[in-house]
Structures are given as structure tokens and as C-alpha cells.
Write a protein that holds these residues in place. Sequence first.
Motif, PDB file in Angstrom:
ATOM      1  N   GLU A  28       0.809  -1.214   0.000  1.00  0.00           N
ATOM      2  CA  GLU A  28       0.000   0.000   0.000  1.00  0.00           C
ATOM      3  C   GLU A  28       0.844   1.267   0.000  1.00  0.00           C
ATOM      4  N   GLU A  29       2.086   1.199   0.437  1.00  0.00           N
ATOM      5  CA  GLU A  29       2.985   2.357   0.435  1.00  0.00           C
ATOM      6  C   GLU A  29       4.333   1.959  -0.149  1.00  0.00           C
ATOM      7  N   PRO A  30       4.590   2.249  -1.399  1.00  0.00           N
ATOM      8  CA  PRO A  30       3.638   2.794  -2.377  1.00  0.00           C
ATOM      9  C   PRO A  30       2.642   1.733  -2.824  1.00  0.00           C
ATOM     10  N   THR A  31       1.578   2.178  -3.449  1.00  0.00           N
ATOM     11  CA  THR A  31       0.572   1.237  -3.926  1.00  0.00           C
ATOM     12  C   THR A  31       1.144   0.409  -5.074  1.00  0.00           C
ATOM     13  N   SER A  32       1.161  -0.899  -4.871  1.00  0.00           N
ATOM     14  CA  SER A  32       1.712  -1.808  -5.877  1.00  0.00           C
ATOM     15  C   SER A  32       0.808  -3.029  -5.990  1.00  0.00           C
ATOM     16  N   PHE A  33       0.563  -3.480  -7.177  1.00  0.00           N
ATOM     17  CA  PHE A  33      -0.359  -4.604  -7.394  1.00  0.00           C
ATOM     18  C   PHE A  33      -0.010  -5.321  -8.699  1.00  0.00           C
ATOM     19  N   LEU A  52       1.375  -8.689 -14.956  1.00  0.00           N
ATOM     20  CA  LEU A  52       1.935  -7.336 -14.964  1.00  0.00           C
ATOM     21  C   LEU A  52       1.930  -6.753 -13.557  1.00  0.00           C
ATOM     22  N   LYS A  53       3.049  -6.150 -13.173  1.00  0.00           N
ATOM     23  CA  LYS A  53       3.136  -5.482 -11.882  1.00  0.00           C
ATOM     24  C   LYS A  53       3.162  -3.972 -12.117  1.00  0.00           C
ATOM     25  N   PHE A  54       2.233  -3.261 -11.448  1.00  0.00           N
ATOM     26  CA  PHE A  54       2.175  -1.807 -11.548  1.00  0.00           C
ATOM     27  C   PHE A  54       2.435  -1.191 -10.172  1.00  0.00           C
ATOM     28  N   TRP A  67       6.089  -0.104 -14.193  1.00  0.00           N
ATOM     29  CA  TRP A  67       5.570  -1.427 -14.574  1.00  0.00           C
ATOM     30  C   TRP A  67       6.712  -2.393 -14.849  1.00  0.00           C
ATOM     31  N   GLU A  68       6.386  -3.655 -14.764  1.00  0.00           N
ATOM     32  CA  GLU A  68       7.311  -4.732 -15.130  1.00  0.00           C
ATOM     33  C   GLU A  68       6.497  -5.995 -15.374  1.00  0.00           C
ATOM     34  N   ILE A  69       7.110  -6.941 -16.092  1.00  0.00           N
ATOM     35  CA  ILE A  69       6.463  -8.241 -16.300  1.00  0.00           C
ATOM     36  C   ILE A  69       6.879  -9.129 -15.135  1.00  0.00           C
ATOM     37  N   TYR A  70       5.956  -9.366 -14.221  1.00  0.00           N
ATOM     38  CA  TYR A  70       6.225 -10.062 -12.976  1.00  0.00           C
ATOM     39  C   TYR A  70       6.499 -11.547 -13.211  1.00  0.00           C
ATOM     40  N   LEU A  84       6.678  -4.738 -23.358  1.00  0.00           N
ATOM     41  CA  LEU A  84       7.213  -3.573 -22.630  1.00  0.00           C
ATOM     42  C   LEU A  84       7.189  -2.320 -23.505  1.00  0.00           C
ATOM     43  N   THR A  85       7.500  -2.466 -24.778  1.00  0.00           N
ATOM     44  CA  THR A  85       7.446  -1.326 -25.700  1.00  0.00           C
ATOM     45  C   THR A  85       6.014  -0.823 -25.839  1.00  0.00           C
ATOM     46  N   LEU A  86       5.065  -1.750 -25.915  1.00  0.00           N
ATOM     47  CA  LEU A  86       3.654  -1.389 -26.025  1.00  0.00           C
ATOM     48  C   LEU A  86       3.192  -0.619 -24.787  1.00  0.00           C
ATOM     49  N   LEU A  87       3.578  -1.053 -23.611  1.00  0.00           N
ATOM     50  CA  LEU A  87       3.188  -0.368 -22.371  1.00  0.00           C
ATOM     51  C   LEU A  87       3.712   1.071 -22.345  1.00  0.00           C
TER      52      LEU A  87
END
Length: 240
Positions: A28-33, A52-54, A67-70, A84-87
Amino acid sequence: MTDYVEEQRNELEAIESIYPDSFTVLSEEPTSFTITVTSDAGENGETVEATLKFTYVAEYPDEPPLWEIYSQENLEDGDLENILTLLKQQAEENLGMVMIFTLVTAVQEKLNEIVDAMKNRQEEEKLRKEKEAEEAEKVKFQGTVVTIENFLAWKAKFELEMAEFRRKKQKEEEQAGKPRLTGKQLFERDHNLDTSDIQFLEEAGNNVEVDESLFQDIEDLDLDEDDPNFDPLDMDSDED
């Protein structure tokens, strides 16, 4: 003044309701999901998947999230680079607006394209193998095409093999002490030859052609068939 915290909280609630089975909060600090995105199934049930991890930054959505591909399944390195290029492209186009749903939707479409490409590659590979099998079958029935070059090569090899065979055969006979038989001796030994010419003439019927030139000098021969001592085999003996 933009209330970034409020916008982020509202988007997070919306994302959780849209992806209830694939959404997971990491911190939650920082918000990550994370959000797991799976392609539609291909013709044979094959799928590809990317989690995907944001992570929200303080001024999101005026600044793009991290972002990253988890994790992933069935994706190649080139596929990951394309995602990754598309994101990055989608994030730049949507600055100032909440964009997680847009980013995930773009990746979903990309994964479907990847599955379609896999299907095309499989069909191409199948066609290639079928064509190779057909060509192999043709070659199997056609055999080797005879050309002047390969015929001459075969003829030379055959003649060498036959010369070697005759040399070995002669050597074996010499070692065994067998004398070489004359034509007359071969004839007398094989009684089947006695009737071979007659049988040939009977089978040929009236179609036997005689080369009269072979007998053009017969008048010059001193033959006396009335002589009771005349024996044609004596002539063969003389010739031997």
C-alpha cells in the motif's frame, strides 16, 4: 489542484472489480499490485500469459506508473520486449488520465496476436512437413534421373568391377589347377546346348533372318559330304 491519492484509490477499486480473480495487492505504500493477463485459447487450446506489476508514483496519472512483467508463460524474449514497448507507448498516449485498464487491455490484445502468430507458424510448419513428405515420396518412386554424366560414371565403375571379378575368377581357377575349357569342350560338356539352336528356330518360326554374306565363300571350301569319313566336328578340332 489534482488529488492524486483520490484518483489512485478510485482506480484501484475499479480495477479490483474488473479483474477480481487476477488482481492482487502487493503493498500500500507505495501502492503496488499485479494483474494476470491471459490470451484467448488458440485452435489447439494453447494460451500465453503475462502477470503485470504496476506501482503508482506520487503524481500518477500525470506521470506514468512503474511497470514490469512479474511472470509469464509460453512467451519468448521477443514477445516480452514487444509488450514492454507497447506499455511505454500506451502510457505516453494516456498521460493525465488513469490508464491501468487501457494498459491491460492493450496487453490482452497483444497476447491474442501472439497466439494467432503461433497458430500461423504451426500451420506453416505442418505444410512444410507435408511438402517434404510428398517430395520424398516422389523421389522414392522416381528413383535417380539418368543423365549422361551419371550413366558414364556408372558404366566406368561397372567395367572396373567386372574386370576385377574376372581377374579374381581367373586367379581362383589357376590356383585350383583347373585348365581353361575350349569352346568345343564347353559344348560337349553341356548337352543342353545340343538342342538350344533347334529350340530357338522353332520359337522363331518363319521370322528367322539369315545373313547370306556369312556363306558367300562357302564354294571355296573343299567339302565332300559324300565322303563317308566326313565329320563336321573334325573341322572344329582343326580350328582348335
